[in-house]
Design a protein around this motif. Structure first.
Motif, mmCIF file in Angstrom:
data_model
loop_
_atom_site.group_PDB
_atom_site.id
_atom_site.type_symbol
_atom_site.label_atom_id
_atom_site.label_comp_id
_atom_site.label_asym_id
_atom_site.label_seq_id
_atom_site.Cartn_x
_atom_site.Cartn_y
_atom_site.Cartn_z
ATOM 1 N N LEU A 15 73.634 9.118 23.196
ATOM 2 C CA LEU A 15 72.709 9.512 22.123
ATOM 3 C C LEU A 15 72.727 11.016 21.897
ATOM 4 O O LEU A 15 73.156 11.782 22.756
ATOM 5 N N GLU A 16 72.221 11.397 20.725
ATOM 6 C CA GLU A 16 72.097 12.818 20.404
ATOM 7 C C GLU A 16 70.630 13.146 20.237
ATOM 8 O O GLU A 16 69.852 12.314 19.793
ATOM 9 N N GLY A 17 70.302 14.349 20.527
ATOM 10 C CA GLY A 17 68.981 14.861 20.212
ATOM 11 C C GLY A 17 67.870 14.025 20.806
ATOM 12 O O GLY A 17 67.931 13.614 21.960
ATOM 13 N N SER A 18 66.862 13.744 19.988
ATOM 14 C CA SER A 18 65.673 13.092 20.523
ATOM 15 C C SER A 18 65.608 11.620 20.143
ATOM 16 O O SER A 18 64.545 11.039 20.050
ATOM 17 N N GLN A 19 66.779 11.014 19.887
ATOM 18 C CA GLN A 19 66.772 9.590 19.560
ATOM 19 C C GLN A 19 66.444 8.759 20.794
ATOM 20 O O GLN A 19 66.645 9.205 21.922
ATOM 21 N N THR A 20 65.940 7.560 20.543
ATOM 22 C CA THR A 20 65.830 6.617 21.647
ATOM 23 C C THR A 20 66.585 5.353 21.281
ATOM 24 O O THR A 20 66.729 5.021 20.106
ATOM 25 N N LEU A 21 67.062 4.666 22.327
ATOM 26 C CA LEU A 21 67.899 3.490 22.113
ATOM 27 C C LEU A 21 67.032 2.256 21.968
ATOM 28 O O LEU A 21 66.103 2.037 22.743
ATOM 29 N N ARG A 22 67.317 1.458 20.957
ATOM 30 C CA ARG A 22 66.559 0.221 20.789
ATOM 31 C C ARG A 22 67.392 -0.968 21.256
ATOM 32 O O ARG A 22 66.871 -1.894 21.853
ATOM 33 N N ALA A 23 68.673 -0.943 20.956
ATOM 34 C CA ALA A 23 69.566 -2.014 21.380
ATOM 35 C C ALA A 23 70.988 -1.479 21.376
ATOM 36 O O ALA A 23 71.264 -0.461 20.749
ATOM 37 N N TRP A 24 71.886 -2.178 22.077
ATOM 38 C CA TRP A 24 73.277 -1.718 22.057
ATOM 39 C C TRP A 24 74.208 -2.895 22.224
ATOM 40 O O TRP A 24 73.776 -4.019 22.499
ATOM 41 N N GLY A 25 75.486 -2.645 22.031
ATOM 42 C CA GLY A 25 76.446 -3.724 22.168
ATOM 43 C C GLY A 25 77.826 -3.160 22.387
ATOM 44 O O GLY A 25 78.038 -1.943 22.312
ATOM 45 N N ILE A 26 78.784 -4.076 22.649
ATOM 46 C CA ILE A 26 80.147 -3.606 22.872
ATOM 47 C C ILE A 26 81.121 -4.197 21.859
ATOM 48 O O ILE A 26 82.296 -3.879 21.876
ATOM 49 N N ARG A 27 80.627 -5.049 20.992
ATOM 50 C CA ARG A 27 81.503 -5.618 19.966
ATOM 51 C C ARG A 27 80.895 -5.364 18.587
ATOM 52 O O ARG A 27 79.666 -5.416 18.425
ATOM 53 N N ALA A 28 81.756 -5.090 17.619
ATOM 54 C CA ALA A 28 81.285 -4.780 16.276
ATOM 55 C C ALA A 28 80.510 -5.942 15.674
ATOM 56 O O ALA A 28 79.618 -5.764 14.856
ATOM 57 N N ARG A 29 80.887 -7.162 16.129
ATOM 58 C CA ARG A 29 80.214 -8.333 15.572
ATOM 59 C C ARG A 29 78.798 -8.490 16.117
ATOM 60 O O ARG A 29 77.941 -9.039 15.457
ATOM 61 N N GLU A 30 78.592 -8.035 17.324
ATOM 62 C CA GLU A 30 77.253 -8.115 17.911
ATOM 63 C C GLU A 30 76.816 -6.716 18.368
ATOM 64 O O GLU A 30 76.770 -6.457 19.566
ATOM 65 N N PRO A 31 76.510 -5.842 17.443
ATOM 66 C CA PRO A 31 76.228 -4.450 17.808
ATOM 67 C C PRO A 31 74.901 -4.290 18.541
ATOM 68 O O PRO A 31 74.637 -3.232 19.098
ATOM 69 N N ALA A 32 74.069 -5.341 18.531
ATOM 70 C CA ALA A 32 72.769 -5.208 19.180
ATOM 71 C C ALA A 32 72.565 -6.326 20.201
ATOM 72 O O ALA A 32 71.492 -6.868 20.356
ATOM 73 N N ALA A 33 73.652 -6.682 20.923
ATOM 74 C CA ALA A 33 73.588 -7.827 21.828
ATOM 75 C C ALA A 33 72.767 -7.554 23.079
ATOM 76 O O ALA A 33 72.213 -8.455 23.671
ATOM 77 N N PHE A 34 72.659 -6.278 23.479
ATOM 78 C CA PHE A 34 72.000 -5.981 24.759
ATOM 79 C C PHE A 34 70.794 -5.078 24.574
ATOM 80 O O PHE A 34 70.769 -4.217 23.696
ATOM 81 N N GLN A 35 69.822 -5.289 25.437
ATOM 82 C CA GLN A 35 68.654 -4.418 25.476
ATOM 83 C C GLN A 35 68.981 -3.206 26.349
ATOM 84 O O GLN A 35 69.853 -3.272 27.211
ATOM 85 N N PRO A 36 68.279 -2.114 26.172
ATOM 86 C CA PRO A 36 68.470 -0.967 27.056
ATOM 87 C C PRO A 36 68.220 -1.383 28.497
ATOM 88 O O PRO A 36 67.278 -2.134 28.782
ATOM 89 N N GLY A 37 69.060 -0.938 29.401
ATOM 90 C CA GLY A 37 68.895 -1.253 30.811
ATOM 91 C C GLY A 37 69.685 -2.477 31.242
ATOM 92 O O GLY A 37 69.915 -2.688 32.422
#
Lengths: 377, 330
Positions: free
Chosen positions: A84-106
């Motif tokens: 991340l940059e600056g003061s953003q916080t992560l809401r979700a993440w992923g490792i594939r373009a098709r499922e960009p929000a597959a995982f929760q932080p942690g």
């Protein structure tokens, strides 16, 4: 009786809520402009201003470190960093373009070859592998992030320095002040004559002033521009001052006359009996007593001249040196329609002065409106 | 800085010139017809006949030069060709009668005339009645009144933010499209949408004029004698009945005044159309069309003809106003 009381309070609630809704509806457009003028360009184009208070959500991806960045820890090969940059916080993440929000932080994602990736809420990630990493390009980490609400005064710094707004601001003042002061003087004398002096044709002149109140400006543009050219005034400040004086006079005379007629007759009569000249009566009695009406008209004329676009466009010309705020705004809307932050900020600066005048002098404005409409019609 | 001195000196010269004229001419008059001596009575009478015209002089000069003369000159120009060199009779008006854009402007102006005064008056009346007895009513009134102070151009920018369009699927940054998409609709390019766009421009003017209507109507509502309302309540009238059957009929005269005042504003509406659509996509109105012909096409004949049409449209209101004002003087 209790039923009636209950009905009354529910009615009061309904009135409160309805009035509140109406006020909100009327305030929101201006509020939107105000809020937008404090957001930077990327924010304005990325989300609506109403979302700026809760933070805006963005999606994107970053690449992790490459094989060069790996270190050995407790028998594992590890790449660490921050996604991340600056003061953003992560809401979700992923490792594939098709499922960009597959995982929760942690959470931890399992990848090929026993590789594990964990991304925390603050964006720090840790990629581990039992065998050495060999990739030369980093893995993609897709992120859904939230930027906290952020506001900036940068737009104001930029706009005041660059786009010619400072110049336009000065020009507007230059147009407005004389165009407000001069008609007041001329109208005050005329209004006094119409209200308190006896002469043939008085009723006719009063009627003419009422009639001239509604003459559309459009009728006057071409003839006056020609006239100014023939007189050698041309396009310039003198011309626009004269034009605004002429256009403002009917309302000024009408408002002031209505007010002066209502002044107590005895004061004026007794002054006449005491041998005061008309000029003295006007200066010592009428003018001080008419202050509220003079103030009303001054505000009207100020707002009208400040906000005017048509007269300025026709009588002043559109060069940088002569452009007024409304003209500049119009130009910005056309040529830089996409630069929202410039447009919003300039617009807000241009309406700030009338708004201050409005809130400071509202009492007189209301009084003037009432004198102009209810009494005479 | 130079500009500052120019402005300051103009104010000074203007103010000083006015005062010098009024004071000086009075002084001269007193010199020529001294209110003393053997013929003082005669002199005072004659001076009193002249003095009003000294007071009125500058105003009459300005009014005739900047409002009366232009009406006559426009009429004259509307009977001439593009640069005013040749008399063409009613050719410009005949051209207007057959011009599609002019007809579009007329139709739009009529729609504006129907919609804006009606909505502004209704909302103004509603706002006046609702905020009248509330504790926070005066703050509420101020906020509804506030758009009055905003220029039409500024309002144009403000509402452009609301009508802004982004393609479906993108984040909508215009409030209207945001609401529409949240309700499951498709985002629209509102300002190019025939039929809708004119109406959306009218909304801007309604937004500005409602405060004016509210202020005047609120004063009128307060002027209603309490007894009539109390009597109605004692007779068992509901709040709605009190409002529609007791209050509204009593302020009908004021409603008419508000209506006509807004009507005049509407007839002359220019800036909003000029900056938001410039008359494209079927939103043309007379004032903007007049500007197009006069200052873009440089055809003063046709431009003046359109201006005269505007003048004719406001004439009934002018006569009505004069009639009312004279009735009051008597």
């Amino acid at each position: 009786m209790e039923g009636m009381a209950g009905q009354k309070s529910s009615l009061a609630w309904a009135v409160n809520i309805a009035a509140f809704l109406l006020v909100v509806l009327w305030t929101i457009p201006t509020l939107g402009l105000f809020v937008s003028s404090f957001r930077d360009r990327d924010q304005i184009t990325a989300s609506g201003w109403w979302q700026s208070f809760t933070g805006s959500e963005q999606t994107g991806f970053v690449r992790s470190g490459t094989a060069d960045d790996q270190v050995q820890q407790e028998g594992l090969y590890v790449i660490e960093g921050n996604a991340l940059e600056g003061s953003q916080t992560l809401r979700a993440w992923g490792i594939r373009a098709r499922e960009p929000a597959a995982f929760q932080p942690g959470e931890t994602a399992e990848m090929d070859g026993g590789i594990q990736l964990t991304v925390e809420e603050d964006g720090t990630y840790r990629m581990t592998s039992p065998t050495p990493f060999e990739m030369t390009r980093g893995e993609r980490i897709f992120t859904t992030t939230v930027s906290p609400p952020s506001f900036t005064t940068e737009n104001y710094n930029r706009v005041i320095g660059a786009t010619g707004l400072g110049r336009a601001f000065m020009n507007t003042f230059t147009v407005t002040i004389p165009a407000t002061v001069i008609p007041i003087l001329i109208a005050a004398f005329a209004a006094y004559a119409l209200a308190w002096m006896q002469f043939p044709g008085r009723a006719l002149l009063t009627a003419a002033v009422v009639g001239l109140l509604v003459v559309p400006l459009q009728v006057a543009l071409i003839p006056l521009l020609r006239l100014h050219n023939e007189l050698g005034i041309g396009k310039g400040y003198l011309g626009i001052w004269l034009a605004h004086t002429g256009f403002g006079l009917p309302l000024a005379v009408y408002l002031l006359r209505n007010y002066m007629v209502g002044l107590p007759r005895e004061i004026i009569e007794s002054a006449r009996v005491d041998g005061a000249t008309e000029f003295q009566i006007f200066r010592r009695i009428i003018l001080p007593l008419s202050f509220p009406a003079l103030a009303s008209f001054a505000i009207f004329q100020f707002l009208w001249v400040w906000n005017d676009l048509l007269v300025a466009t026709v009588f002043l010309g559109n060069t940088r040196e002569q452009l007024v705020m409304t003209g500049l705004l119009r130009e910005l809307m056309g040529s830089r329609g996409g630069e929202w932050e410039i447009l919003a900020t300039s617009a807000f600066i241009s309406i700030a002065v009338p708004l201050v005048v409005f809130f400071a002098m509202q009492k007189y404005l209301v009084r003037g409106l009432l004198a102009g409409s209810v009494k005479g019609g | 800085m130079e500009l500052f001195w120019l402005a300051t000196s103009t104010i000074f010269i203007g103010v000083f010139g006015c005062v010098a004229w009024f004071w000086g001419s009075n002084w001269v008059l007193d010199r020529i017809l001294p209110p003393r001596g053997p013929k003082s009575g005669d002199n005072i009478r004659r001076a009193n006949q002249i003095r009003p015209w000294l007071f009125l002089g500058p105003a009459i000069l300005f009014l005739s030069m900047y409002l009366v003369y232009p009406v006559i000159d426009s009429l004259w120009r509307s009977l001439h060709n593009a640069n005013g060199s040749r008399f063409v009779g009613t050719a410009n008006y005949q051209w207007l009668a057959g011009d599609a854009k002019f007809r579009e402007s007329m139709v739009n102006n009529m729609l504006w005339l129907l919609v804006v005064p009606a909505l502004a008056t209704v909302f103004g009346l509603l706002a006046a009645q609702l905020t009248d007895r509330l504790k926070w009513g005066s703050i509420g009134k101020s906020l509804i009144f506030m758009p009055m102070a905003i220029s039409f151009v500024g309002a144009g920018v403000i509402w452009r933010f609301i009508y802004e369009y982004r393609a479906a699927g993108e984040t909508q940054i215009g409030l209207l499209n945001y609401i529409v998409t949240q309700l499951g609709g498709q985002p629209q390019l509102w300002l190019t949408l025939p039929g809708w766009n004119s109406f959306l421009l009218m909304i801007v003017l309604v937004w500005i004029q409602t405060g004016f209507a509210m202020v005047i109507l609120s004063a009128a509502l307060r002027g209603i004698p309490e007894e009539t309302i109390e009597a109605a309540i004692l007779d068992g009238a509901s709040p709605l009945q009190v409002f529609f059957k007791i209050k509204v009929p009593q302020i009908m005269g004021t409603i008419a005044v508000v209506w006509t005042t807004i009507t005049i504003v509407v007839l002359k509406v220019f800036d909003i159309v000029f900056v938001m659509t410039n008359g494209q996509w079927g939103t043309q109105v007379l004032a903007n069309y007049m500007y197009d012909w006069s200052f873009r096409a440089n055809d003063t004949g046709r431009g003046s003809a359109i201006a005269i049409v505007l003048m004719i449209l406001v004439t009934p209101i002018m006569i009505w106003n004069i009639y009312n004002a004279r009735k009051e003087v008597r």
